[in-house]
Design an enzyme around this catalytic site. Structure first.
Site, PDB file in Angstrom:
ATOM      1  N   SER A 156       0.818  -1.212   0.000  1.00  0.00           N
ATOM      2  CA  SER A 156       0.000   0.000   0.000  1.00  0.00           C
ATOM      3  C   SER A 156       0.852   1.262   0.000  1.00  0.00           C
ATOM      4  O   SER A 156       1.940   1.305   0.577  1.00  0.00           O
ATOM      5  CB  SER A 156      -0.927   0.016   1.217  1.00  0.00           C
ATOM      6  OG  SER A 156      -1.854  -1.042   1.148  1.00  0.00           O
ATOM      7  N   GLU A 211      -2.909 -14.008   1.647  1.00  0.00           N
ATOM      8  CA  GLU A 211      -3.292 -13.133   2.755  1.00  0.00           C
ATOM      9  C   GLU A 211      -4.761 -13.308   3.105  1.00  0.00           C
ATOM     10  O   GLU A 211      -5.125 -13.428   4.276  1.00  0.00           O
ATOM     11  CB  GLU A 211      -3.004 -11.683   2.378  1.00  0.00           C
ATOM     12  CG  GLU A 211      -3.368 -10.681   3.464  1.00  0.00           C
ATOM     13  CD  GLU A 211      -3.046  -9.253   3.065  1.00  0.00           C
ATOM     14  OE1 GLU A 211      -2.821  -8.428   3.964  1.00  0.00           O
ATOM     15  OE2 GLU A 211      -3.022  -8.951   1.856  1.00  0.00           O
TER      16      GLU A 211
END
Length: 391
Positions: free
Chosen positions: A117, A233
């Site tokens: 991110s 994830e």
């Protein structure tokens, strides 16, 4: 859905439970505890043997996770590495990378983080701007910023997604690397959370040199590599019959202990909120059981990981909010420096889970498009060179 272990699974559960009960007092040092578990064969259970794992089944690993949760043992310190970074290296790394990194990762000799991110690229990950440019010696020079990076302040290594070609559409110009978090030019700054902790970080890369030998996958194939990470994830966060946040049974006991101090009308509201939250938490738990049932049969899970993570996060936040609310005026005392702020920490920390592993909005899109068959979101920049889409 099958709630019962097979005979082999029952035998494995008994073995795991016996070991954990015998060694449950040895987890004061997180790295040493993980090394103990690994040496006993209980970390990376489903990883291939050449990668340092046991070559077992995902169901066997799920049983280990369940038994650790049952005994209230802390989660492994290197879950980011085990659940996300390691699987990416296994699939896309070179033989040299696998040899150097994987066993040390499993034993927590090295901690890992995931550098995806950015301030302007969160849910739209492919819009990231951190650049990697070829160096004269064939390596790469990286400059840019990442944010919300879990455990970056403790990590030895990370997997880093970069933009290597701005002249092609955004999904086709990315490349993934392993980065040494101690390399010159890497700066980590912890981000303070509402509960006072600092598990997340912003990370700056100022002309950081990364050898080409640390590339994961081919140049320009970073999005395909990143999908391996993201699917791993969501599977690790999507629940396998264990709770996200506080267990509903624990919250129910806490509410029963404190609800008598509330006015009668607020007691009614608290009971209603407990009922809704408890049922939602059980729904998330049983969604995880559906996932485990498929793993037990040797099948791949479907959308259960995304659905379980989405619903589990919401119910966990609702239950944590209720747990603080029933404390009434005592909540201020418990939140003080010297008080027991367990429930306040849960309440303040859980909103971050709604972002980690794919935000709630991204998960709703996945379920809507891939499960319900709804039309995909409009993507006007899909076939536009990246440098034009950000101009």
């Amino acid at each position: 859905m099958d709630f019962d272990d097979t005979p082999d699974e029952a035998a494995w559960r008994a073995e795991v439970r016996s070991f954990l009960e015998q060694h449950r007092g040895e987890h004061a040092d997180a790295r040493a505890w993980q090394a103990t578990l690994y040496d006993a064969g209980y970390v990376g259970v489903a990883w291939p043997v050449p990668a340092g794992g046991r070559g077992g089944t995902p169901m066997q690993q799920a049983i280990v996770d369940q038994e650790m949760a049952r005994l209230g043992l802390p989660a492994l310190i290197n879950l980011i590495g085990i659940g996300m970074c390691g699987p990416t290296v296994i699939v896309h790394g070179s033989d040299d990378q696998k040899q150097r990194y994987l066993k040390r990762l499993l034993r927590a000799e090295d901690l890992w983080c995931q550098l995806f991110s950015e301030p302007e690229a969160g849910s739209d990950l492919a819009g990231l701007r951190t650049r990697a440019v070829r160096d004269a010696d064939g390596g790469w020079r990286v400059s840019g910023q990442k944010v919300w990076t879990t455990l970056a302040h403790l990590a030895d290594y990370g997997i880093l997604l970069t933009r290597t070609d701005p002249d092609v559409p955004k999904h086709r110009g990315l490349t993934m690397f392993v980065v040494d978090m101690m390399a010159p030019g890497v700066t980590v700054r912890p981000l303070r959370q509402m509960n006072g902790a600092a598990h997340f970080n912003e990370v700056f890369f100022d002309d950081v040199l990364i050898p080409d030998a640390e590339r994961l996958g081919e140049v320009g194939e970073g999005w395909r590599v990143a999908l391996t990470t993201l699917m791993s994830e969501r599977l690790s966060l999507g629940g396998g019959g264990t709770a996200i946040g506080p267990k509903p049974e624990t919250v129910a006991r806490h509410v029963a202990e404190h609800i008598g101090a509330l006015p009668a009308d607020r007691q009614v509201l608290a009971r209603q909120q407990l009922g809704r939250g408890y049922v939602a938490a059980l729904g998330a738990r049983y969604t995880g059981y559906r996932q485990l049932s498929k793993l037990s049969r040797g099948e791949l899970p479907g959308p259960e990981a995304s659905a379980g993570k989405l619903s589990g996060t919401r119910s966990a936040r609702d239950l944590a909010d209720l747990a603080v609310r029933v404390l009434g005026d005592d909540a201020r005392v418990a939140a003080s420096r010297d008080g027991d702020s367990t429930w306040q920490n849960a309440q303040a920390g859980l909103p971050g889970i709604a972002i980690a592993g794919g935000s709630d909005q991204v998960l709703r899109n996945i379920i809507g498009e891939r499960v319900l068959g709804l039309p995909a979101e409009p993507r006007a920049d899909k076939d536009v060179p990246f440098k034009e889409s950000v101009a």
